[in-house]
Design an enzyme around this catalytic site. Structure first.
Site, PDB file in Angstrom:
ATOM      1  N   ARG A 104     -52.882  -8.658  37.530  1.00 51.89           N
ATOM      2  CA  ARG A 104     -51.540  -9.173  37.835  1.00 51.89           C
ATOM      3  C   ARG A 104     -50.588  -8.007  37.617  1.00 51.89           C
ATOM      4  O   ARG A 104     -50.462  -7.499  36.508  1.00 51.89           O
ATOM      5  CB  ARG A 104     -51.196 -10.354  36.927  1.00 51.89           C
ATOM      6  CG  ARG A 104     -49.724 -10.732  36.994  1.00 51.89           C
ATOM      7  CD  ARG A 104     -49.412 -12.054  36.367  1.00 51.89           C
ATOM      8  NE  ARG A 104     -49.881 -13.140  37.209  1.00 51.89           N
ATOM      9  CZ  ARG A 104     -49.498 -14.404  37.077  1.00 51.89           C
ATOM     10  NH1 ARG A 104     -48.638 -14.745  36.133  1.00 51.89           N
ATOM     11  NH2 ARG A 104     -49.974 -15.338  37.883  1.00 51.89           N
TER      12      ARG A 104
ATOM     13  N   HIS B  48     -49.750 -14.040  46.198  1.00 45.96           N
ATOM     14  CA  HIS B  48     -50.445 -14.755  45.117  1.00 45.96           C
ATOM     15  C   HIS B  48     -51.610 -15.541  45.752  1.00 45.96           C
ATOM     16  O   HIS B  48     -51.614 -16.770  45.785  1.00 45.96           O
ATOM     17  CB  HIS B  48     -49.456 -15.694  44.421  1.00 45.96           C
ATOM     18  CG  HIS B  48     -49.923 -16.194  43.092  1.00 45.96           C
ATOM     19  ND1 HIS B  48     -51.087 -15.759  42.485  1.00 45.96           N
ATOM     20  CD2 HIS B  48     -49.359 -17.098  42.229  1.00 45.96           C
ATOM     21  CE1 HIS B  48     -51.228 -16.375  41.317  1.00 45.96           C
ATOM     22  NE2 HIS B  48     -50.200 -17.188  41.140  1.00 45.96           N
TER      23      HIS B  48
ATOM     24  N   ARG C 132     -56.863 -24.271  39.945  1.00 43.13           N
ATOM     25  CA  ARG C 132     -56.932 -22.805  39.783  1.00 43.13           C
ATOM     26  C   ARG C 132     -58.296 -22.432  39.206  1.00 43.13           C
ATOM     27  O   ARG C 132     -58.929 -21.477  39.627  1.00 43.13           O
ATOM     28  CB  ARG C 132     -55.815 -22.319  38.847  1.00 43.13           C
ATOM     29  CG  ARG C 132     -54.407 -22.455  39.396  1.00 43.13           C
ATOM     30  CD  ARG C 132     -54.180 -21.495  40.549  1.00 43.13           C
ATOM     31  NE  ARG C 132     -54.423 -20.121  40.156  1.00 43.13           N
ATOM     32  CZ  ARG C 132     -53.552 -19.333  39.496  1.00 43.13           C
ATOM     33  NH1 ARG C 132     -52.349 -19.793  39.231  1.00 43.13           N
ATOM     34  NH2 ARG C 132     -53.860 -18.096  39.168  1.00 43.13           N
TER      35      ARG C 132
ATOM     36  N   GLN D 267     -53.675 -18.516  44.051  1.00 43.21           N
ATOM     37  CA  GLN D 267     -52.929 -19.771  43.942  1.00 43.21           C
ATOM     38  C   GLN D 267     -53.096 -20.605  45.210  1.00 43.21           C
ATOM     39  O   GLN D 267     -53.266 -21.830  45.160  1.00 43.21           O
ATOM     40  CB  GLN D 267     -51.443 -19.449  43.715  1.00 43.21           C
ATOM     41  CG  GLN D 267     -50.553 -20.677  43.631  1.00 43.21           C
ATOM     42  CD  GLN D 267     -50.790 -21.492  42.374  1.00 43.21           C
ATOM     43  OE1 GLN D 267     -50.749 -20.959  41.284  1.00 43.21           O
ATOM     44  NE2 GLN D 267     -51.028 -22.785  42.523  1.00 43.21           N
TER      45      GLN D 267
ATOM     46  N   ASP E 185     -41.009 -22.992  44.828  1.00 42.84           N
ATOM     47  CA  ASP E 185     -41.374 -22.071  43.747  1.00 42.84           C
ATOM     48  C   ASP E 185     -40.076 -21.695  43.041  1.00 42.84           C
ATOM     49  O   ASP E 185     -38.979 -21.966  43.539  1.00 42.84           O
ATOM     50  CB  ASP E 185     -42.085 -20.830  44.348  1.00 42.84           C
ATOM     51  CG  ASP E 185     -42.588 -19.854  43.284  1.00 42.84           C
ATOM     52  OD1 ASP E 185     -42.754 -20.272  42.122  1.00 42.84           O
ATOM     53  OD2 ASP E 185     -42.802 -18.669  43.614  1.00 42.84           O
TER      54      ASP E 185
ATOM     55  N   CYS F 151     -46.608 -24.169  42.285  1.00 41.48           N
ATOM     56  CA  CYS F 151     -47.597 -23.336  41.581  1.00 41.48           C
ATOM     57  C   CYS F 151     -47.374 -23.357  40.069  1.00 41.48           C
ATOM     58  O   CYS F 151     -48.296 -23.071  39.313  1.00 41.48           O
ATOM     59  CB  CYS F 151     -47.566 -21.911  42.121  1.00 41.48           C
ATOM     60  SG  CYS F 151     -46.034 -21.019  41.784  1.00 41.48           S
TER      61      CYS F 151
END
Ligand code: CP
Ligand code: NVA
Length: 309
Positions: free
Chosen positions: A102, A129, A291, A132, A223, A263
C-alpha cells in the site's frame, strides 16, 4: 509470473476466475475446511499508509491458507528512512513468496514489481484499489447484482472511481460516475477504460449530477471525500462535495432493490448518512468480509501462475 497491480492487466475471464476461486475457498472455510493452498509461504505486507481491512484480511488470509504474513510499516523498515524501492524489492523478494504494498503513486508500486522476483499485489495506491473491487464484485454476485447491473458511483474521482472504471470496462456493465467539477477521474484512465468498453460493450457515463447517476441504479456506491494524502485539502473538499451525500432521498431514486456499497472507512454525515450506511440496502459489512475471501482467491491464483511456468 503475474503481478496484481491494476485490473487493467486482467481479462474478464481472469477476473471472474479469481472471484470464483475466492468464492470456492470461502465456502470451504465456512464448512470449516482449511486447505493449505499456500503452505509455508510468506506474504510481506508493506504499508506506507494506514489500514484496517487490508492489513487484517491479508494477514488472516495468508494464515488460513497455511502461510504467514509479515506486517511491514514504512515507519519501521528502512524504506521509510530512504532505502530505495528497488533495493527493498530485491531484498524482500529473495526472502518472501509474495508481496502486498500500500503506497502513494502507482509508479512506485510498478517500480517495486519491476525489481521483484515474486508476485506483487496492489493494496491501494493513489490511482487504484483493485483488491477492493474484487471483493465488491464478489458481493454483487452474492446479492444477485451481477446480471447487467447499472452501478452508480457518487463522489471523488479517486482510486475507487478509477478501479470501478476498470472493472466495468473489463466486465462490460454500465457505470455512471458523478463527481463535482474539478474532481473528475484521471483523463488517461478514462481513455483506457473507454477503449476497453468498446470491446466489452460497457457503458460509461460521467456527470456532475449525482441524482442523474443514481436514477434506477442497481448498485449505489461512494467513497470518502478526503482520501489518504488529501488531508490538507479537507476543508475545501467538504465544501466542494456539498450535495453529494448518499442519503435516503438519494437511495429512493435508485431501483427499490438496489444495494449500497462502500469500501470503508465511512464518514457518516459526509459521503453517506448513518441511515443509509446502517439501513436495509447497505451490504458494506458483507463487502468488508469479502476482502478476506477475494484476496485468498488472488493469492492462490498468483501462486498457481508461478507453478504453471
Ligand atoms: N477499504 C480498505 O482498503 O480499508 P483499509 O484502509 O482499512 O484497509
Ligand atoms: N479513497 C480512499 C480509500 C480508502 C480505503 C483512500 O485512498 O484513502
Amino acid at each position: 509470473m503475474r503481478h496484481f497491480l491494476t485490473l487493467k492487466d486482467y481479462t474478464k475471464e481472469e477476473i471472474l476466475e479469481i472471484i470464483e476461486l475466492g468464492l470456492r475457498i470461502k465456502s470451504e472455510v465456512k464448512a470449516k475446511r482449511f486447505t493449505p493452498y499456500l503452505e509455508k509461504k510468506t506474504l510481506a505486507m508493506i504499508f506506507e499508509k494506514s489500514s484496517t481491512r487490508t492489513r487484517v484480511s491479508f494477514e488472516t488470509g495468508i494464515y488460513q491458507l497455511g502461510g504467514m504474513g509479515l506486517f511491514l510499516s514504512s515507519r519501521d523498515i528502512q524504506l521509510g528512512r530512504g532505502e530505495p524501492m528497488k533495493d527493498t524489492a530485491r531484498v524482500i523478494s529473495r526472502m518472501c513468496d509474495m508481496v502486498m504494498i500500500r503506497t502513494y503513486s502507482q509508479s512506485k508500486l510498478e517500480e517495486f514489481a519491476h525489481f521483484s522476483q515474486v508476485p506483487v499485489i496492489n493494496g491501494l495506491t493513489d490511482e487504484y484499489h483493485p483488491v477492493q473491487l474484487m471483493a465488491d464484485y464478489m458481493t454483487m454476485i452474492e446479492h444477485g447484482k451481477d446480471k447487467n447491473p447499472v452501478v452508480a458511483y457518487v463522489g471523488d474521482g479517486n482510486n475507487m472511481a478509477h478501479s470501478w472504471l476498470m472493472l466495468a470496462s473489463k466486465l462490460g456493465f454500465e457505470l455512471r460516475i458523478a463527481t463535482p467539477k474539478g474532481y473528475e477521474c484521471d483523463s488517461g484512465i478514462v481513455a483506457d477504460a473507454m477503449a476497453f468498453a468498446k470491446e466489452s460493450g460497457a457503458k460509461l457515463y460521467f456527470t456532475n449530477d449525482p441524482k442523474e447517476a443514481v436514477a434506477n441504479a442497481d448498485v449505489v456506491t461512494t467513497d470518502t471525500w478526503v482520501s489518504m494524502g488529501d488531508e490538507e485539502e479537507k476543508e475545501k473538499r467538504l465544501k466542494d462535495f456539498a450535495g453529494y451525500t448518499i442519503d435516503d432521498a438519494m437511495m429512493k431514486l435508485a431501483d427499490p432493490t438496489a444495494i449500497f456499497l462502500h469500501c470503508l472507512p465511512a464518514y457518516r454525515g459526509l459521503e453517506v448518512t448513518e441511515e443509509v450506511l446502517e439501513g436495509p440496502q447497505s451490504v458494506v459489512f458483507d463487502e468488508a468480509e469479502n476482502r478476506l475471501h477475494a484476496q485468498k482467491g488472488i493469492m492462490v491464483w498468483l501462486n498457481h501462475q508461478i507453478k504453471e511456468k
